[in-house]
Design a protein around this motif. Structure first.
Motif, PDB file in Angstrom:
ATOM      1  N   LEU A 103     -26.002  -0.582 -31.768  1.00  0.00           N
ATOM      2  CA  LEU A 103     -26.930  -0.291 -30.593  1.00  0.00           C
ATOM      3  C   LEU A 103     -27.863  -1.694 -31.128  1.00  0.00           C
ATOM      4  CD1 LEU A 103     -29.012   1.014 -29.057  1.00  0.00           C
ATOM      5  CD2 LEU A 103     -30.257   1.946 -30.695  1.00  0.00           C
ATOM      6  N   GLY A 104     -27.736  -2.950 -32.057  1.00  0.00           N
ATOM      7  CA  GLY A 104     -28.493  -3.787 -32.420  1.00  0.00           C
ATOM      8  C   GLY A 104     -27.732  -5.154 -31.405  1.00  0.00           C
ATOM      9  N   HIS A 105     -26.301  -4.530 -31.780  1.00  0.00           N
ATOM     10  CA  HIS A 105     -25.577  -5.377 -30.769  1.00  0.00           C
ATOM     11  C   HIS A 105     -25.601  -5.431 -29.852  1.00  0.00           C
ATOM     12  CE1 HIS A 105     -22.402  -8.503 -30.626  1.00  0.00           C
ATOM     13  NE2 HIS A 105     -21.131  -7.380 -30.137  1.00  0.00           N
ATOM     14  N   GLY A 138     -27.846  -2.980 -27.621  1.00  0.00           N
ATOM     15  CA  GLY A 138     -29.116  -3.009 -27.145  1.00  0.00           C
ATOM     16  C   GLY A 138     -29.597  -4.651 -26.128  1.00  0.00           C
ATOM     17  N   GLN A 139     -29.167  -5.672 -26.768  1.00  0.00           N
ATOM     18  CA  GLN A 139     -30.150  -6.648 -27.018  1.00  0.00           C
ATOM     19  C   GLN A 139     -29.294  -7.825 -25.515  1.00  0.00           C
ATOM     20  OE1 GLN A 139     -33.382  -7.566 -27.875  1.00  0.00           O
ATOM     21  NE2 GLN A 139     -33.234  -5.831 -29.169  1.00  0.00           N
ATOM     22  N   GLY A 140     -28.498  -6.665 -24.638  1.00  0.00           N
ATOM     23  CA  GLY A 140     -27.577  -7.825 -23.822  1.00  0.00           C
ATOM     24  C   GLY A 140     -28.755  -7.977 -22.322  1.00  0.00           C
ATOM     25  N   THR A 141     -27.504  -8.786 -21.990  1.00  0.00           N
ATOM     26  CA  THR A 141     -28.573  -9.116 -20.632  1.00  0.00           C
ATOM     27  C   THR A 141     -28.149  -9.027 -19.248  1.00  0.00           C
ATOM     28  OG1 THR A 141     -28.027 -11.588 -21.150  1.00  0.00           O
ATOM     29  CG2 THR A 141     -30.020 -10.790 -21.908  1.00  0.00           C
ATOM     30  N   GLY A 142     -27.143  -8.417 -19.535  1.00  0.00           N
ATOM     31  CA  GLY A 142     -26.218  -7.932 -18.627  1.00  0.00           C
ATOM     32  C   GLY A 142     -27.190  -7.562 -17.267  1.00  0.00           C
ATOM     33  N   ASN A 143     -26.167  -7.167 -15.743  1.00  0.00           N
ATOM     34  CA  ASN A 143     -26.695  -7.131 -14.042  1.00  0.00           C
ATOM     35  C   ASN A 143     -26.842  -5.453 -14.402  1.00  0.00           C
ATOM     36  OD1 ASN A 143     -23.859  -6.901 -13.973  1.00  0.00           O
ATOM     37  ND2 ASN A 143     -23.798  -8.236 -12.955  1.00  0.00           N
ATOM     38  N   THR A 144     -26.763  -5.119 -15.214  1.00  0.00           N
ATOM     39  CA  THR A 144     -26.290  -3.150 -14.959  1.00  0.00           C
ATOM     40  C   THR A 144     -27.031  -2.606 -16.110  1.00  0.00           C
ATOM     41  OG1 THR A 144     -24.700  -3.239 -13.855  1.00  0.00           O
ATOM     42  CG2 THR A 144     -24.845  -0.850 -14.695  1.00  0.00           C
TER      43      THR A 144
END
Length: 211
Positions: free
Chosen positions: A188-190, A192-198
């Motif tokens: 989740l930590g890996h 959960g910080q995503g910056t994708g477009n969806t």
């Protein structure tokens, strides 16, 4: 309300009016631009797409309730511009300040909007995948799935689709359960910080079943 010595501390609310602000999803949306970071009324209004006067009205009410403080002031063209910030990074609301009669009702009250959002999103996506859905029963349990000519759609690598709603009942020792929990939190930590477009919704729950 318990006053923090720094914004990072947890504040326990004692005023039911302050609690109602944070318990209400719409009110939290207005409050979010100031939560954990400073913002001017104009900046918050632009982020929310709402009139500045409407934001200012709420800011003044939140100040009176102790939920918001002036982080700092600056002078622009002879005017004083105030930057507001939540009084703390974390607020704790005792159950007694909520409408919930017990812990079960409190969990339902807090989680229900997210579960409804998850269900609605699953249905909208699933109906694009297949017009035919039903319930598959097997020795390990049951699952809602789409059926085609002699096949049942599953969320796997071959499908190239993201749609997962799964219950499982692993038999674990306590130490294995702790490791499982730690690995889930690491994942989740890996991601959960995503910056994708969806934006995706993910619900994790791990607890020993009551006897």
């Amino acid at each position: 309300m318990q006053r923090p010595t720094s914004p990072a501390e947890v504040v326990t609310l004692s005023d039911v009016r302050a609690a109602q602000v944070l318990l209400d999803r719409e009110a939290r949306t207005w409050f979010r631009p100031f939560f954990g970071r400073p913002s001017t009324v104009s900046e918050a209004a632009r982020a929310l797409g709402r009139p500045a006067n409407s934001v200012l009205y709420r800011v003044r009410a939140w100040q009176r309730l102790g939920l918001l403080t002036v982080a700092h002031e600056e002078r622009r063209r002879g005017r004083i511009i105030r930057h507001y910030r939540s009084a703390a990074d974390h607020f704790f609301i005792p159950q007694a300040l909520t409408p919930a009669r017990d812990l079960t009702e409190l969990l339902r009250m807090i989680n229900a909007p997210y579960l409804e959002l998850s269900y609605a999103s699953q249905v909208a996506f699933a109906q694009r995948l297949s017009p035919e859905w039903g319930v598959q029963f097997a020795h390990w349990g049951e699952v809602v799935g789409a059926t085609g000519p002699g096949q049942i759609w599953q969320a796997d690598a071959a499908s190239q689709q993201v749609l997962l709603d799964h219950f499982c009942f692993p038999q674990l020792d306590h130490q294995d359960a702790l490791r499982f929990q730690a690995e889930l939190l690491t994942l989740l930590g890996h991601y959960g910080q995503g910056t994708g477009n969806t934006t995706y919704i993910c619900h994790l729950s791990l607890v020993a079943l009551t006897k």
